[in-house]
Design a protein around this motif. Sequence first.
Motif, PDB file in Angstrom:
ATOM      1  N   LYS A  52      10.914  10.287  10.875  1.00 26.18           N
ATOM      2  CA  LYS A  52      11.758  11.290  10.215  1.00 26.18           C
ATOM      3  C   LYS A  52      10.972  12.567   9.950  1.00 26.18           C
ATOM      4  O   LYS A  52      11.489  13.677  10.105  1.00 26.18           O
ATOM      5  CB  LYS A  52      12.314  10.726   8.913  1.00 26.18           C
ATOM      6  CG  LYS A  52      13.388   9.675   9.120  1.00 26.18           C
ATOM      7  CD  LYS A  52      13.837   9.071   7.794  1.00 26.18           C
ATOM      8  CE  LYS A  52      14.862   7.967   8.011  1.00 26.18           C
ATOM      9  NZ  LYS A  52      15.247   7.302   6.742  1.00 26.18           N
ATOM     10  N   ASN A  53       9.706  12.417   9.545  1.00 23.76           N
ATOM     11  CA  ASN A  53       8.858  13.594   9.303  1.00 23.76           C
ATOM     12  C   ASN A  53       8.589  14.366  10.585  1.00 23.76           C
ATOM     13  O   ASN A  53       8.319  15.561  10.563  1.00 23.76           O
ATOM     14  CB  ASN A  53       7.538  13.170   8.658  1.00 23.76           C
ATOM     15  CG  ASN A  53       7.717  12.687   7.231  1.00 23.76           C
ATOM     16  OD1 ASN A  53       8.708  13.014   6.581  1.00 23.76           O
ATOM     17  ND2 ASN A  53       6.758  11.923   6.727  1.00 23.76           N
ATOM     18  N   MET A  54       8.664  13.667  11.718  1.00 17.32           N
ATOM     19  CA  MET A  54       8.465  14.309  13.027  1.00 17.32           C
ATOM     20  C   MET A  54       9.760  14.949  13.532  1.00 17.32           C
ATOM     21  O   MET A  54       9.770  15.564  14.587  1.00 17.32           O
ATOM     22  CB  MET A  54       7.959  13.278  14.035  1.00 17.32           C
ATOM     23  CG  MET A  54       6.569  12.731  13.739  1.00 17.32           C
ATOM     24  SD  MET A  54       6.152  11.297  14.790  1.00 17.32           S
ATOM     25  CE  MET A  54       6.299  12.019  16.429  1.00 17.32           C
ATOM     26  N   GLY A  55      10.845  14.746  12.785  1.00 20.39           N
ATOM     27  CA  GLY A  55      12.122  15.322  13.197  1.00 20.39           C
ATOM     28  C   GLY A  55      12.922  14.442  14.128  1.00 20.39           C
ATOM     29  O   GLY A  55      13.919  14.888  14.700  1.00 20.39           O
TER      30      GLY A  55
ATOM     31  N   THR B 252       0.847  -1.192   0.000  1.00 23.20           N
ATOM     32  CA  THR B 252       0.000   0.000   0.000  1.00 23.20           C
ATOM     33  C   THR B 252       0.886   1.246   0.000  1.00 23.20           C
ATOM     34  O   THR B 252       2.109   1.153  -0.004  1.00 23.20           O
ATOM     35  CB  THR B 252      -0.919   0.041   1.237  1.00 23.20           C
ATOM     36  OG1 THR B 252      -0.133   0.307   2.403  1.00 23.20           O
ATOM     37  CG2 THR B 252      -1.667  -1.278   1.417  1.00 23.20           C
ATOM     38  N   ASP B 253       0.251   2.411   0.018  1.00 21.64           N
ATOM     39  CA  ASP B 253       0.983   3.677   0.077  1.00 21.64           C
ATOM     40  C   ASP B 253       1.179   4.162   1.510  1.00 21.64           C
ATOM     41  O   ASP B 253       1.679   5.271   1.730  1.00 21.64           O
ATOM     42  CB  ASP B 253       0.235   4.758  -0.720  1.00 21.64           C
ATOM     43  CG  ASP B 253       0.244   4.473  -2.213  1.00 21.64           C
ATOM     44  OD1 ASP B 253       1.235   3.871  -2.687  1.00 21.64           O
ATOM     45  OD2 ASP B 253      -0.733   4.824  -2.903  1.00 21.64           O
ATOM     46  N   LEU B 254       0.776   3.359   2.478  1.00 22.07           N
ATOM     47  CA  LEU B 254       0.939   3.762   3.872  1.00 22.07           C
ATOM     48  C   LEU B 254       2.420   3.802   4.242  1.00 22.07           C
ATOM     49  O   LEU B 254       3.207   2.977   3.773  1.00 22.07           O
ATOM     50  CB  LEU B 254       0.189   2.798   4.794  1.00 22.07           C
ATOM     51  CG  LEU B 254      -1.346   2.846   4.682  1.00 22.07           C
ATOM     52  CD1 LEU B 254      -1.960   1.746   5.520  1.00 22.07           C
ATOM     53  CD2 LEU B 254      -1.855   4.208   5.121  1.00 22.07           C
ATOM     54  N   PRO B 255       2.828   4.742   5.079  1.00 20.10           N
ATOM     55  CA  PRO B 255       4.261   4.917   5.389  1.00 20.10           C
ATOM     56  C   PRO B 255       4.773   3.936   6.440  1.00 20.10           C
ATOM     57  O   PRO B 255       4.027   3.461   7.295  1.00 20.10           O
ATOM     58  CB  PRO B 255       4.310   6.347   5.932  1.00 20.10           C
ATOM     59  CG  PRO B 255       2.979   6.524   6.592  1.00 20.10           C
ATOM     60  CD  PRO B 255       1.998   5.788   5.708  1.00 20.10           C
ATOM     61  N   ARG B 256       6.073   3.663   6.368  1.00 13.17           N
ATOM     62  CA  ARG B 256       6.737   2.907   7.417  1.00 13.17           C
ATOM     63  C   ARG B 256       6.936   3.804   8.641  1.00 13.17           C
ATOM     64  O   ARG B 256       6.857   5.027   8.547  1.00 13.17           O
ATOM     65  CB  ARG B 256       8.108   2.414   6.940  1.00 13.17           C
ATOM     66  CG  ARG B 256       8.072   1.425   5.800  1.00 13.17           C
ATOM     67  CD  ARG B 256       9.488   0.996   5.443  1.00 13.17           C
ATOM     68  NE  ARG B 256       9.511   0.171   4.245  1.00 13.17           N
ATOM     69  CZ  ARG B 256       9.316  -1.140   4.235  1.00 13.17           C
ATOM     70  NH1 ARG B 256       9.089  -1.765   5.380  1.00 13.17           N
ATOM     71  NH2 ARG B 256       9.343  -1.825   3.110  1.00 13.17           N
ATOM     72  N   ALA B 257       7.235   3.164   9.755  1.00  7.70           N
ATOM     73  CA  ALA B 257       7.495   3.912  10.982  1.00  7.70           C
ATOM     74  C   ALA B 257       8.665   4.867  10.799  1.00  7.70           C
ATOM     75  O   ALA B 257       8.636   6.003  11.288  1.00  7.70           O
ATOM     76  CB  ALA B 257       7.785   2.941  12.127  1.00  7.70           C
ATOM     77  N   SER B 258       9.698   4.424  10.076  1.00  6.86           N
ATOM     78  CA  SER B 258      10.883   5.258   9.891  1.00  6.86           C
ATOM     79  C   SER B 258      10.548   6.576   9.195  1.00  6.86           C
ATOM     80  O   SER B 258      11.066   7.628   9.556  1.00  6.86           O
ATOM     81  CB  SER B 258      11.940   4.502   9.090  1.00  6.86           C
ATOM     82  OG  SER B 258      11.415   4.061   7.854  1.00  6.86           O
TER      83      SER B 258
END
Length: 215
Positions: free
Chosen positions: A202-205, A192-198
């Motif tokens: 990373k998007n959270m900084g 799917t297009d759902l993101p991995r935890a990593s």
Amino acid sequence: MKEFYKEYIDNKLKLEKWQKIGIICLVIAITGVIGWVYEFIFYFFNSGMKQWYMRGGNFLPWINIYAEGSLMIIFLTRKLKKKPLLVFLVSAISTGILEYIAGFLMYHLKDGMRCWDYNTEILSWGSINGFVCIRSVTIFGLFALVLMYGLLPLLIYIAKKSSKKAFLIFSITLCSVFLIDELYNLIIPVITDLPRASRIYKNMGIKYMQYHNNG
């Protein structure tokens, strides 16, 4: 308690099936967390004590190879508890083999990917192709002693003192939370297009330890 521990060392404790299931679930959950804590601390020192990094590939602080190694240690050394040195040696060798195989397969099946590379890390004496080293197997051997003479008898004691329903609900639920997290990050982002935890971290900084890729 002394009598209980003596029976444990002598392999005289009898466990019911539900107790074994609950204990296995707790070992999977707890040792995966312990492994994450170990790596979280080690890679802080490896960075020169300049940066904390998330480790593993999940949302939760849990790394699967430590749980797998712990189950292997229990299986291989459960009848050797009277000989701590033998427990240490068998555990160090077997987990070293597991670590080497895991690193080797990842490297060759995933285009040179490495989740660890002892060729570039501190205290990595005797590194074999970057997949295993003396420090790693020594730590695993010491961890096995804590597992076999501390954690496992404690979990058995708790299982024997707990009600079947409460023990199974708690242990299976805790283990399932970590395994669902693991399965999500292994499977769902691939199909799917759902993101991995990593990616989310990373998007959270939040700094996430980068995998090496020599491919």
